[in-house]
Design a protein around this motif. Sequence first.
Motif: not given
Length: 103
Positions: A67-68, A73-74, A80-81
């Motif tokens: 889960e972590s 990754k999210t 980055g966005e």
Amino acid sequence: MSRRARRQHAPAFKAKVALAAIKGEMTLAQLAEHFDVHPNQITQWKSQLQEAAAEVFGPGGGNRASESAVDVKTLHAKIGELTLENDFLEGALSKAGLLSAKR
């Protein structure tokens, strides 16, 4: 009187010491001497193990690592966005003369 350099202990070592403390076969002083760790540190690891033990048997069990990894990754994608947005806005504000050079 010289001070010992700060040591980093592996999670497996901490678990081993905490489990030995929970067993209660040796006193804290004996454990501290045996593992070469301060008794207060043993007490702290013991309490951390006891608090986290309930999570092992709770819903989801030992799936925390997977889960972590997804969350990381999210979060990296979001970072980055946001970095791109900040760079774009900084450039636009600089061209418009609304952003001071002293940040």
